[in-house]
Scaffold this active site. Sequence first.
Site, PDB file in Angstrom:
ATOM      1  N   HIS A 146      -5.830   2.891   1.447  1.00 52.15           N
ATOM      2  CA  HIS A 146      -5.048   4.046   1.910  1.00 52.15           C
ATOM      3  C   HIS A 146      -5.661   4.727   3.139  1.00 52.15           C
ATOM      4  O   HIS A 146      -4.977   5.003   4.117  1.00 52.15           O
ATOM      5  CB  HIS A 146      -4.900   5.087   0.800  1.00 52.15           C
ATOM      6  CG  HIS A 146      -4.335   4.534  -0.486  1.00 52.15           C
ATOM      7  ND1 HIS A 146      -3.391   3.547  -0.513  1.00 52.15           N
ATOM      8  CD2 HIS A 146      -4.573   4.838  -1.791  1.00 52.15           C
ATOM      9  CE1 HIS A 146      -3.075   3.265  -1.777  1.00 52.15           C
ATOM     10  NE2 HIS A 146      -3.787   4.034  -2.569  1.00 52.15           N
ATOM     11  N   ASP A 169       0.898  -1.149   0.000  1.00 52.75           N
ATOM     12  CA  ASP A 169       0.000   0.000   0.000  1.00 52.75           C
ATOM     13  C   ASP A 169       0.935   1.197   0.000  1.00 52.75           C
ATOM     14  O   ASP A 169       1.592   1.468   1.011  1.00 52.75           O
ATOM     15  CB  ASP A 169      -0.877   0.000   1.261  1.00 52.75           C
ATOM     16  CG  ASP A 169      -1.859   1.157   1.257  1.00 52.75           C
ATOM     17  OD1 ASP A 169      -1.446   2.294   0.907  1.00 52.75           O
ATOM     18  OD2 ASP A 169      -3.028   0.947   1.595  1.00 52.75           O
ATOM     19  N   HIS A 170       1.027   1.890  -1.119  1.00 54.35           N
ATOM     20  CA  HIS A 170       2.119   2.863  -1.232  1.00 54.35           C
ATOM     21  C   HIS A 170       1.979   4.023  -0.250  1.00 54.35           C
ATOM     22  O   HIS A 170       2.941   4.711   0.028  1.00 54.35           O
ATOM     23  CB  HIS A 170       2.301   3.336  -2.674  1.00 54.35           C
ATOM     24  CG  HIS A 170       1.315   4.365  -3.134  1.00 54.35           C
ATOM     25  ND1 HIS A 170       0.060   4.050  -3.571  1.00 54.35           N
ATOM     26  CD2 HIS A 170       1.410   5.713  -3.228  1.00 54.35           C
ATOM     27  CE1 HIS A 170      -0.570   5.155  -3.915  1.00 54.35           C
ATOM     28  NE2 HIS A 170       0.213   6.183  -3.721  1.00 54.35           N
TER      29      HIS A 170
END
Length: 519
Positions: A269, A206-207
């Site tokens: 996010h 999950d960046h």
Amino acid sequence: METLLSDRLREGLRLRRHPGPCAVVIFGGTGDLARRRLIPDLYNLARKGLLPAAFAVVSFARRPLSDEAFREQVRQSVEESPDIPFDAAVWETFADRIHYVQSEFHDRAGYDRLQAVLADLDGRMGLGGNHLFYLATPPSAYHEIINLLGASQLAGRARRAGDVGGTEGWTRIIIEKPFGSDLETARALNWRVGEVFDETQVFRIDHYLGKETVQNLMTFRFGNTIFEPIWTRQYVDHVQITVAESGGIAGRGGYYEEAGVARDMLQNHLLQLLTLVAMEPPTAIEADAVRDEKVKILHAIRPYAAEEVAAAAVRGQYAHGAVDGRQVPGYREEERVAPHSVTPTYVAGRFEIDNWRWAGVPFYLRTGKRLPKRVTEIAIQFKVPPLLLFRQAGMEEMEPNVLTLNIQPDEGISLRFAAKVPGQATRIRGVNMDFNYGTAFGVEEPTAYERLLLDAMVGDRTLFARRDEVELAWALMMPILDAWAAAPPSDFPNYEAGTWGPDAAKTLIEGDGRRWRRL
Ligand code: BG6
């Protein structure tokens, strides 16, 4: 006084180790993510001297390309990357390490070729048999690829070896989001992954967790004495998490029609940000200790009952309008979007955490496309002082203290508090105390992907989602997704591009006597 906890925290926060020899194999190496992000970021790591001397990138993709032709494509992407300086000498060395394997994802023979390439590289370059697979394909190919990694010796060895490395080297896999499209598909994918890989080898990316301020959140909370004691229901009135995007769906109509904002942003996010704000101090900054605490929060978030969804989660879709002074089309006018699409591009929701620390403190989350600006922040709004001492000076209400963690575009932290305006009269005004990352440290920050790629190479899973974490996040989404599917909206599009979302989002928070922050 030194405590065990502080020693362990310090240990966890120490400078990262440098990765050892390895090959990164990108499935979908010619795709958008690989071209725009992964390979330029790997190049940038090389430029900064952060990659091991023995290193290779292997792209596994469908298009018929030679090593040379693929290198040329990559060179162009790197040169076009707006924030990466191109250095011809670094490029020459990096380019030599790039290889290409052409194959359909379902073709077993392609995996045999990949194995031969890796064996050759291992021998020639001394990679130690260390292989990091990266699934950057459309998610529909994940099962197939994992199956074939399992069926070929590539992952057969991995399963036996676990993540211990040793003479055979280690094998790890990074899996891009979306990880499933609902609870059932996420479970099925986890099950499939678990058949082939040990959980210690799995890196669900999950960046947002790679963003500097997001990581700083833990340092901020647990590396300082003064914030943690007030990080509770006694002092906090509510929390707002905003991920506003001014962009639209950027040519990804096909994907977005299937996903929509809840799957694209909220499930991952925003819930990740929420867990980091709300979790208890972990016993160490170490993968399972941190993830155990995040999972406890996911367990404690009160799931919506079907009949609560309409009041607690607002959806929206943008109509055409103006963003940054430019006219932009509505969502339904975007490419590969159905003319009567009911896919939401905006969501705002109220979440309650039923635990000792947060009972009664609502967390308001909102995210949307085509909002007036790109800004991501977490705002902790504190309660107002218990006594209105300044009434005689004409003050009928006090502005609350707000602690804001700015995640992008200007990374930093700011605290708003009341101050007396200079002069004879008692006049009070809110002022800000600001910390700005860029000016405070003046160093080039790694991008989220650079950071996470390095973490995976050194085997640190702290910033990657665990199996149970992903499933719990989906479980929380399901009542929303089900209620929305059962009652398609009749008012879409319901916000103009360039505005802060549908009116119902205002009603949601104002009905609780609060207001969205003006950003
Ligand atoms: C991605 C979503 O995960 O995150 C996109 O699929 C979104 O729709 C993007 O635009 C936002 O990331 P960032 O880092 O630009 O905030």
